[in-house]
Motif scaffolding. Structure first.
Motif, mmCIF file in Angstrom:
data_model
loop_
_atom_site.group_PDB
_atom_site.id
_atom_site.type_symbol
_atom_site.label_atom_id
_atom_site.label_comp_id
_atom_site.label_asym_id
_atom_site.label_seq_id
_atom_site.Cartn_x
_atom_site.Cartn_y
_atom_site.Cartn_z
ATOM 1 N N THR A 1 -5.941 0.992 9.766
ATOM 2 C CA THR A 1 -7.249 1.479 9.313
ATOM 3 C C THR A 1 -8.045 2.017 10.499
ATOM 4 O O THR A 1 -7.915 1.531 11.618
ATOM 5 N N GLN B 1 -1.525 -13.546 -0.046
ATOM 6 C CA GLN B 1 -2.571 -12.561 0.237
ATOM 7 C C GLN B 1 -2.855 -11.730 -1.010
ATOM 8 O O GLN B 1 -2.026 -11.641 -1.911
ATOM 9 N N TYR C 1 -7.398 -2.985 13.195
ATOM 10 C CA TYR C 1 -6.078 -2.997 12.560
ATOM 11 C C TYR C 1 -5.472 -1.620 12.784
ATOM 12 O O TYR C 1 -6.198 -0.617 12.696
ATOM 13 N N GLY D 1 -10.111 -8.668 6.180
ATOM 14 C CA GLY D 1 -10.115 -7.503 7.047
ATOM 15 C C GLY D 1 -10.044 -6.261 6.169
ATOM 16 O O GLY D 1 -9.502 -6.299 5.066
ATOM 17 N N ALA D 2 -10.619 -5.161 6.664
ATOM 18 C CA ALA D 2 -10.664 -3.951 5.837
ATOM 19 C C ALA D 2 -10.872 -2.724 6.711
ATOM 20 O O ALA D 2 -11.004 -2.830 7.929
ATOM 21 N N GLN E 1 0.843 -1.211 0.000
ATOM 22 C CA GLN E 1 0.000 0.000 0.000
ATOM 23 C C GLN E 1 0.871 1.251 0.000
ATOM 24 O O GLN E 1 0.611 2.210 -0.737
HETATM 25 N N1 DAH Z 1 -2.718 -6.983 6.644
HETATM 26 C C1 DAH Z 1 -3.787 -7.646 7.351
HETATM 27 C C2 DAH Z 1 -3.295 -9.030 7.768
HETATM 28 O O1 DAH Z 1 -2.348 -9.492 7.266
HETATM 29 C C3 DAH Z 1 -5.008 -7.762 6.508
HETATM 30 C C4 DAH Z 1 -5.635 -6.425 6.306
HETATM 31 C C5 DAH Z 1 -6.598 -5.943 7.155
HETATM 32 C C6 DAH Z 1 -5.262 -5.636 5.243
HETATM 33 C C7 DAH Z 1 -7.199 -4.723 6.990
HETATM 34 C C8 DAH Z 1 -5.849 -4.386 5.061
HETATM 35 C C9 DAH Z 1 -6.814 -3.947 5.944
HETATM 36 O O2 DAH Z 1 -5.518 -3.595 4.055
HETATM 37 O O3 DAH Z 1 -7.401 -2.739 5.728
HETATM 38 O O4 DAH Z 1 -3.908 -9.637 8.603
#
Ligand code: DAH
Length: 357
Positions: free
Chosen positions: A267, A224, A264, A298-299, A189
């Motif tokens: 976010t 992922q 997270y 997840g987001a 990102q």
């Molecule tokens: N990076 C997180 C993980 O590895 C997954 C994740 C969650 C990515 C929320 C995201 C996000 O971009 O907004 O568990």
């Protein structure tokens, strides 16, 4: 019979006797040369035909021809016998049979996880996302700090890390330059925000690594796909709509979805995104813990500190992001009971997914 005819026949007798004791291909070759060469014994005798009494000449000529043919045939036969005894198939036996049916090529196919990745690329492509990839070897600064996860932050426990040691260094200790194997695709990102100018719509598929005790549902290596959208006026509602469309494209129109609060560091707010159980359809079964729901990703809305780390002004732009594990999607798609099978390179397993499906 003329004297010459006699000598020709004698030569045949002698030569056949010599051939009978020729032990190898070389001996047969030199016998052939001693008979048929420029001053070979047969050549010299045949040359004598010119001086033959014209009355005898046709008969003697016939004898000469017969002797030559007999010797040729005997030499060739002996040569073949020796070659066969030595295991060398004569060339004539090697000729290809052009009418034989061809042997089928063994055609490989995609690994089922890569088929899932390809499907996701297709779905997101239709939504206007481009693919942006980053390195598997990252720095602590990119994997954590730029994502609003300071050193010693308790949330680091979510991502047990494999460190890359300096040459000769202790692999259990972080290298001084902070080199690690990325624990998620989220650092991409940051790379995408720094490389592109908004509006940004990217997915970032890739391999990740964690220091995990390996079991049926955990691997130290997994895949992922991350999604990132940065634009003016993006909202949680946009994220929700996007993910609902995505879930229906992946799992079918009948799929129901829900948002749950999540956490997270990168976010705010953060959500967990659930779909109606892919095994029971929502009535409750062992696979979904009787809840009827399964969490697939997840987001959340990109944290202002993360936008700033990506060189983007949070006063001007907002973003949303999401991240999901491909391996879990693959297991659910095929009803595979153990994650370790995906990394096993076992053909008996892999051949069950000929179209990757
Ligand atoms: N990076 C997180 C993980 O590895 C997954 C994740 C969650 C990515 C929320 C995201 C996000 O971009 O907004 O568990």
């Amino acid at each position: 019979m003329s004297d010459l005819a006699d000598r020709l026949q004698q030569l045949q007798t002698d030569a056949l006797a010599e051939l009978a004791v020729a032990a190898d291909a070389q001996a047969v070759d030199s016998l052939r040369a001693s008979l048929f060469g420029r001053s070979g014994r047969l050549t010299v005798l045949v040359r004598g035909l010119a001086e033959e009494d014209p009355a005898e000449r046709p008969a003697t000529g016939k004898v000469a021809n017969a002797v030559r043919d007999a010797l040729e045939a005997a030499l060739t036969a002996r040569q073949a016998a020796i070659a066969e005894a030595e295991g060398a198939v004569p060339l004539s036996g090697e000729a290809s049979d052009m009418s034989a049916p061809g042997r089928p090529w063994r055609v490989g196919h995609l690994h089922p996880t890569m088929t899932v990745e390809r499907d996701l690329r297709e779905i997101f492509h239709a939504f206007g996302f481009e693919v942006f990839e980053g390195p598997e070897i990252e720095t602590d600064a990119m994997n954590f700090e730029a994502l609003n996860i300071p050193p010693d932050h308790p949330s680091r426990d979510l991502w047990d890390t494999l460190y890359v040691a300096e040459a000769g260094g202790d692999p259990r200790q972080p290298a001084a330059d902070g080199t690690i194997l990325r624990t998620h695709t989220s650092p991409v990102q940051i790379r995408a925000m720094r490389a592109l100018t908004p509006p940004i719509r990217v997915i970032t598929p890739g391999r990740c690594f964690r220091y995990e005790a390996v079991d049926a549902s955990h691997g130290f290596e997994f895949f992922q796909v991350e999604g990132l959208v940065v634009d003016r006026d993006t909202s949680l509602a946009d994220l929700k709509g996007m993910l609902e469309e995505f879930a229906r494209a992946l799992y079918g129109e009948a799929t129901r979805t829900r948002f749950r609060p999540g956490y997270y560091p990168f976010t705010e707010p953060s959500v967990a995104f659930d779909v109606s159980c892919l095994v029971c359809g929502g009535s409750g079964c062992a696979a979904c813990g009787r809840s009827g729901w399964m969490t697939i990703l997840g987001a959340g809305m990109v944290h202002p500190a993360v936008l700033r780390a990506g060189g983007i002004d949070p006063e001007e732009f907002q973003g949303y992001a999401f991240g999901m594990g491909l391996d879990r999607i693959t297991l659910l798609r095929h009803g595979i009971p153990d994650l370790r099978l995906l990394m096993s390179a076992d053909m008996r397993f892999l051949e069950q997914f000929p179209a990757g499906r």
